[in-house]
Design a protein around this motif. Structure first.
Motif, short mmCIF file in Angstrom:
data_model
loop_
_atom_site.label_atom_id
_atom_site.label_comp_id
_atom_site.label_asym_id
_atom_site.label_seq_id
_atom_site.Cartn_x
_atom_site.Cartn_y
_atom_site.Cartn_z
N ASP A 1 0.83 -1.28 0.06
CA ASP A 1 -0.06 -0.12 0.02
C ASP A 1 0.80 1.25 -0.03
OD1 ASP A 1 -2.85 1.05 0.61
OD2 ASP A 1 -1.76 2.02 2.08
N GLY A 2 0.71 1.98 -1.06
CA GLY A 2 1.52 3.18 -1.21
C GLY A 2 1.56 3.52 -2.72
N SER A 3 2.64 4.76 -3.01
CA SER A 3 2.47 5.29 -4.21
C SER A 3 3.49 4.30 -5.43
CB SER A 3 3.34 6.50 -4.33
OG SER A 3 4.65 6.37 -3.82
N PHE B 1 7.07 4.57 -3.95
CA PHE B 1 7.32 3.81 -2.71
C PHE B 1 7.60 2.43 -2.99
CE2 PHE B 1 5.49 1.04 0.30
CZ PHE B 1 6.23 1.26 1.51
N HIS C 1 -1.45 6.11 -6.38
CA HIS C 1 -1.54 5.22 -5.03
C HIS C 1 -1.76 3.74 -5.65
CE1 HIS C 1 -4.03 2.90 -2.36
NE2 HIS C 1 -3.06 3.32 -1.33
N TYR D 1 11.07 0.31 -2.83
CA TYR D 1 10.84 -0.34 -1.62
C TYR D 1 12.38 -1.16 -1.14
CZ TYR D 1 8.63 -3.31 1.80
OH TYR D 1 8.36 -4.12 2.95
#
Length: 584
Positions: A425-427, A430, A469, A434
């Motif tokens: 969960d994130g952009s 991101f 997102h 990661y």
């Protein structure tokens, strides 16, 4: 429980010590009030008593009550802080431990059970500490102190109090013996409930597509009903405790007054007032004793479930790691992967899944693995990042056995793309960066990785492009898009060795071809290991390993294997026409 208390900090122990002192003071104040009450009783009935004396003793009682109140508030704050700190530290330690567990360890506990242990079980212990820390100190101190104050008053009253205490102890012991085994079952049923819920949410598309909602509801209802029945049984058993406590308390009070009435009746006139005062004081202290056991009863209601939770948490925390950290941080070579007579079987299996696998991938080479479903391809490359350890033989990375590496150093060498793309969960930014700690040229690294992974077209069409997102597990994008972002994440890491575990399966042939060309150009100095089902994905590899039933049945280039390996030829013929094979 004592092992878990190691998770408390020095500040928490100071809070516990301060709480202990304040609780002692609180008990002293509460036990002083009957003394002042006795004096007020005697003064009211004595000739020549002054109102000022009565009011003074009454004021002392009010001050004792107020002091007890302030002490209770402070203790409540301190104990709440201790319980919250314990919960925070234990949950963090448990989460870190779970992160370090091997795949086989996670399967042994099950994901749903680990979630329950990290949440529900820790909450049970936190509740016990929040309430129990106060009651476990206050109850015995109050009981012992109150008993010492009434021992010399009257032996008949003392015997009545002793009988009441024995009744309460017997009830508490019986109820605890009945309920304790049930709480272990409740926690296991909670695990199952979490598992059914998680399974339903993960497979919601299939559930709806097959009109299986009623089937899932029946599964959930079965577990839910079992859990509810167990909890109802425990609550009903414990519901007996409170009425027994109050019945015993009120019976004791009546007994004290009944015995007191007889004693006062038979005493001489001058002793009646003293006896009446003693009776009032004794009844107050006797109630304090019973209330102490009532507090202990509350603890015993919480203790069994918390005890089960403690054992479950310790099961995880005390688990011996099957994948142990090594000490080496750097290899003798660069970009090499070698298997030396490697065999593997799962810890609970009888048969080997991989047998006597040997090969070497040198720096800059592309080595591919192909074979039928269940031939052991994914298992083989999972031995490189030590998701599992080889049962026999050696897996070498840069000339060093992977078991000798510090895990952090080993993972820094590898860029791993799993068979099932995992997004968080994130952009987009991101997810691509990661686990990458770069601080400079972040945007440049992300854009380059996205471009190589052939994800630029769809990413730049998103509303916020690279800041768009991405839902957990990538549920708001397609399977091919998930795979490309997952591949971009490995590219952004810029590792020595790339591992692609069937990571191109969701891509169309055109995108697959473009991605392989871009990868070959970008990763020319890195070693690339590819597990694939498509011949088209791997036919240009420097070396292809053919697996069948866990054994290596062929090794060579595409053209060599078409001549020497019958299984590879069968796979190629099933996917490509004769003309395509000849052109290749």
């Amino acid at each position: 429980m004592l092992k878990l208390f190691k998770n408390l900090h020095k500040k928490d122990y100071i809070f516990i010590l301060v709480s202990f002192i304040l609780i002692i003071m609180q008990v002293w104040l509460e036990l002083k009030m009957p003394d002042y009450m006795s004096k007020v009783t005697v003064l009211v009935q004595s000739d020549g008593s002054r109102m000022s004396e009565i009011l003074l003793n009454g004021l002392y009682m009010i001050l004792c009550a107020f002091g007890s109140l302030i002490s209770t508030i402070i203790v409540g704050y301190l104990v709440a802080s201790v319980s919250a700190s314990f919960s925070f530290n234990t949950r963090k330690k448990l989460f870190n431990k779970i992160e370090d567990l091997s795949m086989s360890d996670v399967k042994k506990f099950k994901v749903s059970s680990l979630i329950t242990r990290t949440t529900n079980d820790i909450t049970q212990i936190e509740m016990l500490i929040a309430m129990g820390l106060q009651l476990l100190i206050k109850a015995p101190v109050t009981a012992i102190w109150a008993v010492t104050k009434i021992l010399n008053k009257n032996y008949t009253w003392s015997i009545a109090t002793l009988i009441a205490v024995m009744v309460l102890l017997v009830v508490i012991v019986i109820l605890t013996v009945i309920v304790m085994p049930k709480f272990k079952i409740i926690q296991k049923l909670t695990d199952r409930l979490n598992n059914v819920t998680r399974e339903n949410l993960n497979g919601i598309k299939v559930v709806r597509a097959f009109n299986a909602e009623s089937f899932q509801e029946e599964k959930f209802d079965e577990v839910n009903d079992n859990l509810t029945k167990r909890q109802l049984f425990n609550q009903r058993v414990f519901s007996v405790m409170q009425p027994v406590m109050f019945l015993t308390m009120h019976t004791l009070t009546l007994s004290i007054y009944f015995i007191g009435a007889i004693l006062i009746k038979d005493s001489i006139l001058s002793g009646k007032i003293t006896l009446f005062g003693d009776m009032v004081v004794f009844s107050s202290y006797a109630i304090q004793v019973i209330m102490s056991f009532l507090m202990l009863a509350m603890i015993f209601m919480m203790m069994p479930r918390a005890a089960v939770s403690v054992r479950r948490i310790n099961e995880v925390l005390l688990t011996d790691m099957t994948i142990k950290d090594g000490i080496k941080t750097k290899g003798k070579e660069k970009g090499t992967v070698e298997f030396k007579n490697v065999s593997f079987k799962y810890p609970d299996a009888d048969e080997y899944l991989l047998e006597n696998i040997s090969f070497k991938a040198n720096k800059g080479e592309v080595v591919a693995f192909i074979g039928s479903t269940g031939s052991g391809k994914s298992t083989l490359i999972n031995l490189i990042p030590r998701f599992y350890d080889a049962t026999d033989g050696e897996v070498l990375v840069d000339g060093i056995n992977v078991k000798d590496y510090k895990l952090e150093s080993l993972y820094n060498i590898l860029g791993y793309v799993p068979q099932k793309a995992v997004l968080f969960d994130g952009s987009v930014n991101f997810n691509v960066l990661y686990g990458n700690n770069v601080t400079k040229n972040r945007n440049e690294i992300i854009k380059r990785a996205i471009e190589v992974a052939q994800a630029k077209d769809f990413v730049e069409k998103l509303d916020k492009q690279y800041n768009s997102h991405i839902a957990s597990k990538g549920t708001n994008i397609s399977g091919g898009q998930k795979q490309r972002i997952s591949i971009a994440r490995a590219i952004a890491r810029d590792p020595e060795i790339y591992i692609f575990d069937d990571s191109f399966s969701a891509l169309d042939y055109k995108t697959d071809s473009q991605l392989r060309k871009a990868l070959k150009k970008y990763t020319k100095d890195a070693t690339t290991l590819i597990v694939a089902q498509r011949i088209g994905t791997i036919m240009n590899a420097d070396k292809i390993i053919v697996l069948n039933n866990g054994k290596c049945v062929g090794e060579g280039t595409h053209k060599e294997l078409l001549k020497t390996c019958e299984i590879y030829k069968q796979i190629a013929n099933s996917q490509l026409s004769k003309e395509e094979l000849e052109n290749e």
